[in-house]
Each structure stands twice: as C-alpha cells, then as structure tokens.
Design an enzyme around this catalytic site. Structure first.
Site, mmCIF file in Angstrom:
data_model
loop_
_atom_site.group_PDB
_atom_site.id
_atom_site.type_symbol
_atom_site.label_atom_id
_atom_site.label_comp_id
_atom_site.label_asym_id
_atom_site.label_seq_id
_atom_site.Cartn_x
_atom_site.Cartn_y
_atom_site.Cartn_z
ATOM 1 N N LYS A 248 0.991 -1.092 -0.216
ATOM 2 C CA LYS A 248 -0.089 0.115 -0.058
ATOM 3 C C LYS A 248 0.848 1.391 0.241
ATOM 4 O O LYS A 248 0.727 2.134 -0.373
ATOM 5 C CB LYS A 248 -0.769 -0.072 1.383
ATOM 6 N N ASN B 57 -15.849 -8.723 0.661
ATOM 7 C CA ASN B 57 -15.326 -7.765 0.655
ATOM 8 C C ASN B 57 -14.162 -7.252 -0.551
ATOM 9 O O ASN B 57 -14.676 -5.547 -0.414
ATOM 10 C CB ASN B 57 -15.449 -6.709 1.824
ATOM 11 N N SER C 160 -19.125 10.510 4.131
ATOM 12 C CA SER C 160 -17.091 10.956 4.223
ATOM 13 C C SER C 160 -17.084 12.076 3.387
ATOM 14 O O SER C 160 -17.240 12.143 2.370
ATOM 15 C CB SER C 160 -16.670 9.592 4.451
ATOM 16 N N ASP D 44 -13.053 4.162 10.274
ATOM 17 C CA ASP D 44 -13.692 3.137 9.264
ATOM 18 C C ASP D 44 -15.608 2.744 9.016
ATOM 19 O O ASP D 44 -15.043 3.657 10.507
ATOM 20 C CB ASP D 44 -13.209 1.470 9.654
ATOM 21 N N TYR E 123 -10.119 -2.830 -1.907
ATOM 22 C CA TYR E 123 -9.497 -2.526 -3.649
ATOM 23 C C TYR E 123 -8.021 -2.365 -3.071
ATOM 24 O O TYR E 123 -7.800 -0.794 -2.768
ATOM 25 C CB TYR E 123 -10.638 -2.529 -4.355
ATOM 26 N N ARG F 158 -6.382 0.831 -1.092
ATOM 27 C CA ARG F 158 -7.771 0.727 -0.564
ATOM 28 C C ARG F 158 -7.818 -0.734 1.044
ATOM 29 O O ARG F 158 -8.213 -1.857 0.441
ATOM 30 C CB ARG F 158 -9.085 0.756 -0.696
ATOM 31 N N CYS G 267 -23.833 0.330 -2.321
ATOM 32 C CA CYS G 267 -22.459 -0.122 -3.247
ATOM 33 C C CYS G 267 -22.750 -1.873 -4.818
ATOM 34 O O CYS G 267 -24.260 -1.295 -5.522
ATOM 35 C CB CYS G 267 -21.639 -1.220 -2.751
ATOM 36 N N HIS H 56 -13.765 6.493 -6.895
ATOM 37 C CA HIS H 56 -12.962 5.804 -6.609
ATOM 38 C C HIS H 56 -10.910 6.283 -6.961
ATOM 39 O O HIS H 56 -10.403 5.501 -7.129
ATOM 40 C CB HIS H 56 -12.666 3.714 -6.480
ATOM 41 N N CYS I 107 -20.210 8.030 -4.438
ATOM 42 C CA CYS I 107 -19.805 6.754 -2.890
ATOM 43 C C CYS I 107 -19.259 7.786 -1.840
ATOM 44 O O CYS I 107 -19.139 9.210 -2.273
ATOM 45 C CB CYS I 107 -19.161 5.709 -2.602
#
Length: 769
Positions: free
Chosen positions: A19, A120, A444, A500, A523, A526, A654, A705, A738
């Site tokens: 990441k 998920n 958010s 979260d 993903y 993330r 989603c 995204h 989103c």
C-alpha cells in the site's frame, strides 16, 4: 500420503508495504523500479512464510499490484482502445484501467469495479467484445514462477479461469451486437490461455491451479459443454501440467456431474462455506482418477480451525478415495484474511487464542494434513488446539439475556413507517423545502494526513481527549463551511472522527473486539480492518449524536446523520460462528434503531443508514435468496422505521445488479436511496424504470474511486441519460457515487463544484422535475 496446499495469500505485506509503495508511486515519490522492488520482496516473504509453515503446495502468480482480474485483462490483451492508445507506460496503463488517470493530456476513467462474489473484495470487470484481440501481452505468471524457483521455492502457479473471467466481465463499448455476451468469445480466448499454460510447462511447472469459482453459481448449470471443450483444449496445450480446478465460496450442486468428467488432476471444493456438498462430491469422484482438495481451513474468517472436526472430514475422504488422492487446503485464497496474528500485541491472550490469520492458517493446513497420516507427529499441536476450541465454546455459551429478551419482544409494527412515502414526502417538505435535483454527498469527506496524525496521537496518549475533540470540531466546521461555499443543499458533517465506517460503530457497541494490524484488502491500495463479533451486541450510549448535532448547529441547511446499517456492519466484520447471521443482524438493528431515534430527537432532519453490502451478502445460489433477503430487509426496517414521517431516511448501495432483488429494494422503504451507478453507464437504472420505483433516487454521477475530476458537462450528460433511463422519475437527488474519504481535497472540491453546476443546469433544463 495426504498433501497440504494454500490456494492464495494476502498481497499487502505484513506491514502494508505494498500500500505504502503504491501510493508513493502514484504520488511520484518513488519510481517504478522501487515499486517493483517492494513487490518482489513481498512475494518472497509470502512464499517463505508458507514454506516455513510446512505446506506442500505453495501458490505463485496470485500476487497483484491492484487486482487479479485486472491482471488477467492486461495479460491477455483485454485492453479497451482508449487505454491501449494512451501514450503512457504499461504500468501506468494498468493503473489507469484500475483507478483512472488524469495527468497532462491523458484523461481516462477507471473501469467498472464490482464485489468479488459475496466477499468485500472488489475486482475490475474485464471489458470484452467480439473485436477483442486476445494475445499474450506479458508472462506475469511464468515470471513469478521462475522468481520463486530462483529463490529455491517450488510453487504451483495460480490463474483465474477463462470461463469465470468471461462470466464476470462486461460487454465492451465497441460491441455492435445487442445480443453479445462475453462468454461468446470463449473459443477465441482458450487457445491463448493454452499458450500461457505451455509456457508454464516449459518453465518447469508441473502443476497449475485454475480458479473457476463461477462453478458455484447458477449461471454455470448449463455450461457443461463449454467446460468440457475448454479443459480438453487446455489439457492438450500443456499435457505435462497437472490441473487443479479450484472452486470456492459455495457448492457445486449438479455441476459436479460434468466436472467429474473433465481432464483435470484435482478438484478443489470449499468445505468451510459449503460442507453440505461433501458427500455428493465424494460419490462423483470415487470411480474417477481425479484427486480431491478439501477446503477445510477457512479463507474467509479468522476463527481458529477445529482440528478434530477437520481431521474427521479428511479421514472420511481418505477412506473413500485413498490418502494419495486427498489434499488438505485452505477453502479459498487467504487474501480475505489478515496477514499474521503476530502483529497483534494488544489482544488479551485468551481472546487472541480464538483467532488464526493467514500465516497461522498455513500452519493449520500443514498440521491437519500431517495428523491424517500420523497423529503422533503433531500430538502437542492437536492437544493445544483442543484446549483452545473448548475455551471458545465455553465463552460462546455466555449470552446477554437483556439483548436476547429485547429481540424476542420485537413486534411486526416495529418494522413499518407510520405512513407511505407520498405522505412522508409532504411532511418532509414542510420541514425543508429543498429545490428540484437537491445536491448532497454520501457522507465522508477526505481523511487527511492531519486527521490520521491526530487520531494516532490520541491513541498514543500524546494529546488529551479534549484536544482531540477540539480538533474534530474544527474539522467539522471546515467541512460544513466548504459545503456551504460550494452550494450543496443537504450537508454532512464529514466523519473526521471515524476511522472506518464499520469499525467506528463496532468500537461503540458491546460484543466486538478489535485489532491493531489485521488489515484486509478491499481494492487496490484500500485496506480495511474488520471488527470481530464475539458476543451479543447492544448500544450502551449514543454514538453519533454529538457530532451530527454540532454540525447542524453551524448551518441553516439540513445536515444528514450518518450511520452504517446492520447488514453492512455484519458483512464487513468477521461474524460469530456460533449463532446465525440473522440473529447478529437483528441485534445490530435494534442498537441502530436507538441511535436513529436519538438523532431525530436531536433535531436531525435526514438520517442515512448505509447498506452498501446488502447485495454482496446475497447467497450465491438463488434458491437460498429468500431467507437472506427476508432478514436483511427486516434488519434495515427495524433500524429505521421508528422515526416520524417528517424525518427523511436515506440509504446507500454499492456496485450491484439489483434486477433479481428489486422487490426487496423497494421493501426497504427508504425515502431516498443513492447508488453507485457511474461506472455502469447508468445501465443498472433500467430496473428502476421497469419496476416504477416509487421513492427518491440518487444515482452516483461520478466515480469517487478515481482521482479524476469529471467536468460539469459530463455530469449534465449523466443527468440527461438518467432521465432517459427513468423518464417517470420525479424525485432525483444529485450526488457522487460513494463517500469521499479516500480522495484528496483538490479533486473533491473541483468535482463537487461541477456537480452543483450540473444540478443547477438540470433545474433549468427540466423544470417539470
């Protein structure tokens, strides 16, 4: 002798190295060579972990910098023209397909993303057409096999199967036939897939794992001829490769009849999530030469394996087939589990003893396989495991009688709003007279470095609770001010206090435990840290009222209260194994019901209870849908139905195909639902037209995204397309697709300015709405 195997392993690194490297590369802080160096180091560490656990069959090729389905697309040249023609490097082309790219003259949206079966994890849908020119663009699986071989580790390469890839793909925009389906080009793909197998064989591989999880879907019931023709061709292309056909997440049902006739060496089945298929599969394989790989160690949960139960299943297989035809394995890839329990230092020892993460699961697989052959060789491990399982069972017998009594006392009236939507709509208009095409966001706003630092300092005791609360107040005020400046109609507080959307609530409810470093990939880069449900759930005190009320005090515009729904909290946590998911979901619903009512009492006009996971939790076989949908819809209604007509309820979903379950979406009876529709070209909205959806809808106008900023004109076109798709729609809400947590402030502000401009355009263009 019974062998052991791991089907796949987390790709993120034990300290989230991948990441950090990815995001540094995207930010221009490191070059491609440094990124690939981190990737190589992570791959080696994974192989060594599995080898040191004593596992016989080690996977390679399952590592990815973004997504394994995207890897398939770029390996076999399933690259739409707009990406192929972009003057960027192969690596940047790969990332552009996954997350979009808007740098210099290059402006590329991300490809569509969808949940991987009922997990998920998100995968990137391949865009296939009759014009797709399948060819080997790279040899990534071969390269990684040789990389492991050079390190002295023999591996079994892992490939996503061609049929599953096509069934999960989408029709490319360059397709001219209205009846085309991606599976139509299977015969064109198979020879190229065979070329890759031949290269693996030439490189020295003796076995390959081909994942065909689509075999647990109803969609493959009639695809026996396609599987038979495909696997006959693949076996011929690389006759020296022993093929393990891997299925997982569900049961084969009648598909086992044609699978048992395929020219494969081994069939893998999931006995963690579909133990009921065991006898049928044993019977189907008994008189064949096909070996059976038993998915005994869960790739989807974090509970320690019950060795006694797993050994009994393995021994049953050995009795039917013989030891040489049985493999003990993980139920699926372990990418859905955290890397290692060794990273956890704050769990109580008696609690940590309940759990097993990926590294520990590799040891479990090896231990079970050894025990089937020689229990004495692992006697100490078996005794220790028995003690752990008994301790957990003893804990599970405890319960909170007040929670169970309250659930038993729920009445049918508690699932119903006071009046139908038209009446509620009138009552809500008297509170806030919103314009046509009202604008809002999903909840958010960017989680900046400053927010993360402040949260870390609080956790380390470097600042006081009062200091932290003041910091959060300032963040909320800033977010409210920005929204008012941009001109949004319904505001949010931005959620700066939330780490979260699931963990935040779990930390404020009884019945959960939490980890420090149990990250799981959602993903790309993330990652999430799912809470773990260990006992009955209740709400000791209000969880969100303080911050929502503070935000509302700063503005005359309505501020939405933001909650995560019961089904999503459950699906995005690791659930209990001792009681049903239905019981856990209804307990969560009652806790959230209290919060919804408290928000209303505090003067919050609109309350959003997000259920992005309600579709992904749908059982993979349609015969199982009704039971799940009944309790899932009931849970949402139980959480939201306790408010007055004048309070507006929202929910968010989603990426989902709603066609088959749309009656249940209507039954949720939310006043407003928002959906991720930007990547599907609004095609999923056809179902809203077909079913004449009665309530308000907010199709996402742009993909959050991706860092790409869509123009106002682009969003205007989306609104126009929306009204063509649903001409009868009157209550349209304008929003992103989103939450904005993962985005930076520059693209967030720019995108929202364009969104508001598009809404103003729509009010003038469509005054009748």
């Amino acid at each position: 002798m019974v062998q052991s195997a791991v089907l796949g392993f987390p790709r993120i690194g034990d300290k989230r190295q991948v990441k950090k490297a990815l995001e540094s590369y995207w930010a221009g802080k490191i070059d491609a060579a440094e990124l690939q160096k981190v990737a190589a180091e992570t791959r080696l560490a994974r192989w060594e972990t599995i080898k040191n656990a004593g596992v016989d069959v080690i996977p390679s090729g399952d590592f990815t910098l973004y997504d394994h389905s995207l890897d398939f697309s770029t390996t076999f040249n399933v690259i739409p023209a707009k990406y192929a023609e972009a003057k960027i490097s192969e690596l940047d082309r790969y990332f552009a397909m996954g997350r979009g790219r808007q740098i210099g003259d290059v402006d590329l949206p991300a490809q569509e993303m969808q949940k991987w079966f009922d997990s998920n994890y998100h995968y990137i849908k391949g865009e296939v057409s009759s014009k797709t020119d399948f060819k080997l663009v790279n040899t990534k699986p071969v390269d990684e096999f040789l990389e492991a071989k050079a390190a002295g580790i023999v591996t079994r390469p892992v490939l996503l199967g061609p049929i599953t890839y096509l069934l999960l793909g989408k029709t490319g925009r360059d397709e001219t036939s209205a009846t085309f389906q991606p599976i139509d080009v299977l015969d064109k793909l198979v020879p190229v897939f065979g070329e890759l197998l031949a290269k693996l064989e030439a490189a020295g591989a003796t076995a390959v794992q081909i994942d065909e999880p689509a075999l647990v879907l109803d969609a493959t019931t009639n695809l026996g001829p396609e599987f038979e023709k495909t696997y006959a061709a693949l076996a011929k292309a690389a006759p020296g490769l022993k093929i393990t056909l891997a299925t997982y997440f569900g049961r084969l049902e009648s598909n086992v009849d044609y699978v048992a006739k395929l020219p494969i060496d081994t069939l893998h089945i999931d006995l963690d999530r579909a133990a009921e298929q065991f006898d049928a599969v044993l019977a189907a394989l008994k008189d064949t030469k096909i070996n059976l790989s038993l998915g005994l160690v869960s790739g989807r949960n974090i509970w320690k394996n019950d060795f006694a139960a797993s050994i009994a299943q393995a021994e049953k297989a050995v009795a039917a087939l013989g030891a040489d035809r049985v493999v003990v394995a993980t139920s699926s890839s372990l990418l859905h589990t955290p890397v290692t329990l060794k990273s956890e230092s704050k769990l109580k020892p008696e609690v940590a003893d309940w759990f097993s993460f990926a590294a520990e699961k590799a040891v479990e697989v090896a231990t079970i396989a050894k025990a089937v052959t020689d229990k004495e060789s692992v006697k100490a491990a078996l005794e220790e495991n028995a003690k752990s399982i008994k301790a957990r069972r003893d804990f599970e017998k405890q319960s909170d009688s007040s929670v169970r009594d309250r659930l038993a006392a729920v009445t049918p009236e508690m699932y119903k709003r006071q009046n139908p939507y038209p009446t509620r709509k009138e009552a809500q208009a008297k509170v806030y007279d919103l314009p046509a095409f009202p604008t809002t966001t999903i909840g958010s706003f960017p989680q900046t470095k400053e927010i993360r630092v402040a949260r870390a300092k609080l956790g380390k005791g470097e600042i006081t609770e009062a200091d932290y609360d003041k910091f959060i107040e300032n963040e909320i005020k800033s977010v409210v001010d920005i929204q008012e400046e941009i001109g949004l109609d319904v505001l949010v507080h931005g959620e700066p206090e939330r780490n979260d959307m699931v963990q935040y609530f779990g930390e404020r409810l009884t019945g959960f435990v939490f980890t420090e470093n149990a990250w799981v990939q959602s993903y790309g880069s993330r990652y999430v840290r799912p809470p773990i449900v260990v006992s009955d759930v209740s709400r000791p005190e209000a969880m969100t009222v303080r911050w929502s009320s503070y935000a509302q005090s700063l503005s005359k515009r309505p501020v939405k209260g933001m909650l995560t729904g019961p089904v999503t909290i459950l699906n995005w946590s690791f659930p209990r194994a001792d009681v049903t998911k239905e019981i856990q979901s209804r307990q969560l619903a009652l806790a959230l019901r209290d919060e919804v009512i408290d928000l209303e009492k505090a003067g919050i006009f609109a309350i959003q209870v997000d259920e992005p996971a309600i579709r992904e939790g749908l059982p993979l076989r349609q015969v199982d849908w009704d039971g799940y949908l009944t309790w899932a819809v009931d849970s949402f209604r139980l959480a939201t139905a306790g408010v007055k007509d004048s309070t507006q309820t929202h929910s968010h979903f989603c990426y989902s195909d709603f066609n088959a379950i749309f009656a249940h979406i209507i039954a949720l009876d939310a006043d407003v639902i928002s959906i991720e529709a930007s990547k599907s070209d609004l095609k999923l909205l056809e179902v809203f037209k077909t079913h004449n959806y009665p309530n308000a809808i907010g199709p996402g106008l742009y993909d959050i995204h991706s860092p790409r900023v869509p123009s106002a004109e682009e969003m205007q076109n989306k609104i126009a397309d929306l009204l063509k798709a649903i001409p009868q729609a009157k209550d349209i809400v304008v929003n992103p697709d989103c939450g904005l947590k993962t985005r930076g402030w520059p693209e967030t502000k720019a995108s929202l300015v364009n969104l508001v401009a598009a809404a103003k355009w729509a009010r003038e263009k469509y005054p009748q709405n």
